[in-house]
Write an enzyme that holds these catalytic residues in place. Structure first.
Site, short mmCIF file in Angstrom:
data_model
loop_
_atom_site.label_atom_id
_atom_site.label_comp_id
_atom_site.label_asym_id
_atom_site.label_seq_id
_atom_site.Cartn_x
_atom_site.Cartn_y
_atom_site.Cartn_z
CB CYS A 1 -36.46 23.43 11.46
SG CYS A 1 -37.88 24.32 11.26
CB CYS B 1 -36.35 29.47 16.70
SG CYS B 1 -37.72 29.00 15.59
#
Ligand code: SF4
Length: 353
Positions: free
Chosen positions: A121, A117
């Site tokens: 985050c 990804c």
């Protein structure tokens, strides 16, 4: 478009129109496509041999040109709570994880949309794994076929009921393949999942594609995780591009276009970071005018994480404040954390050492 990452092109992720096009290109007919399509999706055929209503010659052509192959399962772990996590490998060597979460009334599969990804985050184990590539529609569908096959083989009489795109990657950065897979998953003549039981989660990619997603009528979950831009900037770099106001306006627009009842906001409780009473009050104020549900998530730790989960008492206090302000809220039950299958824990073993 056919999946070029497989050695032989896979048919698992082709919509009917795409299958028909491919068949016509190699001299097969529309009728052949009509016969093959239900074998793939309704009967979950994993080889062309079983398609006994097709002439042998056509089956041979299909065998030579296409594949219905499932990805290789490199590891299957079962949690003490029944959750299962599979590490699947595609022919180009890339691996992803997918999770099966059985419950009394429903059986949910958590699907990955990308290898790794790129969103970064800070609290997410998957986010530490570098982005490699998008999954093709066939590779997204292959995860569903994998669990369907496994359930068919097992003695338990279970059907998949719910799907959540909350595995590895950001689905809205792989929208074209996501949409092809959704067409197959929701289609009455294919997998026939109810729209209200399919959820796509986004970290807050607010592009035109979100409006296209609304046309599928599936549920939308937005990872919010902070009650203001200053805190969200620290936790989720994407907030610098799409701030909270932009995200919430998009959520309202999604509700209007999709006809869904509510948006789900995911909120991970991080001790001392975003879990104070004041954070809860700010969050309640932000969401006051949106038909929504808040899922409070207890943080599932992973090796190297700089965050700690909020204690249960803090979570309860946070929950009570939101409830007192009229915001539908629940603390989401964590499943499969003993096998790192819980939210934000997925990461393939290749980079997990
Ligand atoms: S939370 Fe989702 S979007 Fe964020 S890094 Fe993890 S997988 Fe990516």
């Amino acid at each position: 478009m056919l999946n070029r990452s497989w050695c032989t092109p896979s048919l698992l992720g082709l919509t009917f129109a795409a299958l028909e096009r491919e068949f016509l290109e190699i001299g097969l007919t529309k009728l052949d496509a009509k016969r093959v399509f239900p074998w793939i999706h309704m009967k979950c055929a994993s080889s062309f041999d079983v398609m006994t209503d097709l002439p042998h010659k056509i089956r041979s052509i299909l065998e030579e040109k296409f594949s219905l192959e499932r990805p290789k399962c490199c590891n299957l772990q079962k949690s003490s709570d029944g959750t299962q996590k599979a590490l699947l490998e595609f022919p180009d060597g890339h691996q992803i994880e997918t999770v099966f979460i059985p419950d009394e009334k429903r059986n949910t599969v958590c699907l990955s949309a990308q290898v790794g990804c790129a969103m970064g985050c800070k609290f997410c184990n998957t986010g530490r794994q570098q982005f490699s590539r998008n999954l093709t529609a066939s590779e997204i569908m292959a995860q569903v076929f994998f669990w369907k096959d496994l359930l068919l083989e097992s003695s338990e009489q279970r059907n998949l009921t719910n799907l959540v795109f909350m595995g590895m990657g950001e689905p809205m950065l792989n929208a074209e393949n996501l949409f092809s897979a959704l067409e197959l998953l929701l289609g009455e003549k294919t997998h026939n999942f109810s729209r209200s039981k399919v959820t796509v989660s986004t970290a807050g990619i607010i592009e035109e594609d979100l409006l296209k997603l609304a046309q599928f009528g599936v549920k939308l979950a937005i990872s919010l995780h902070a009650p203001n831009d200053a805190k969200r900037n620290e936790l989720m770099p994407i907030n610098k591009k799409y701030c909270i106001e932009t995200v919430l306006n998009a959520a309202k627009e999604y509700l209007r276009l999709s006809n869904t009842e509510h948006i789900t906001f995911e909120y991970l409780l991080l001790y001392g970071v975003n879990d104070s009473d004041d954070d809860a009050r700010q969050l309640a104020k932000l969401l006051a005018n949106i038909h929504c549900k808040v899922n409070l998530i207890m943080f599932n730790s992973w090796s190297g994480s700089i965050f700690m989960g909020s204690p249960r008492a803090r979570a309860d206090a946070f929950l009570l404040i939101l409830l007192s302000k009229g915001i539908r809220t629940m603390v989401r039950k964590s499943r499969g954390d003993d096998i790192l299958a819980a939210c934000g824990q997925l990461k393939t073993s290749l980079t997990n050492q």
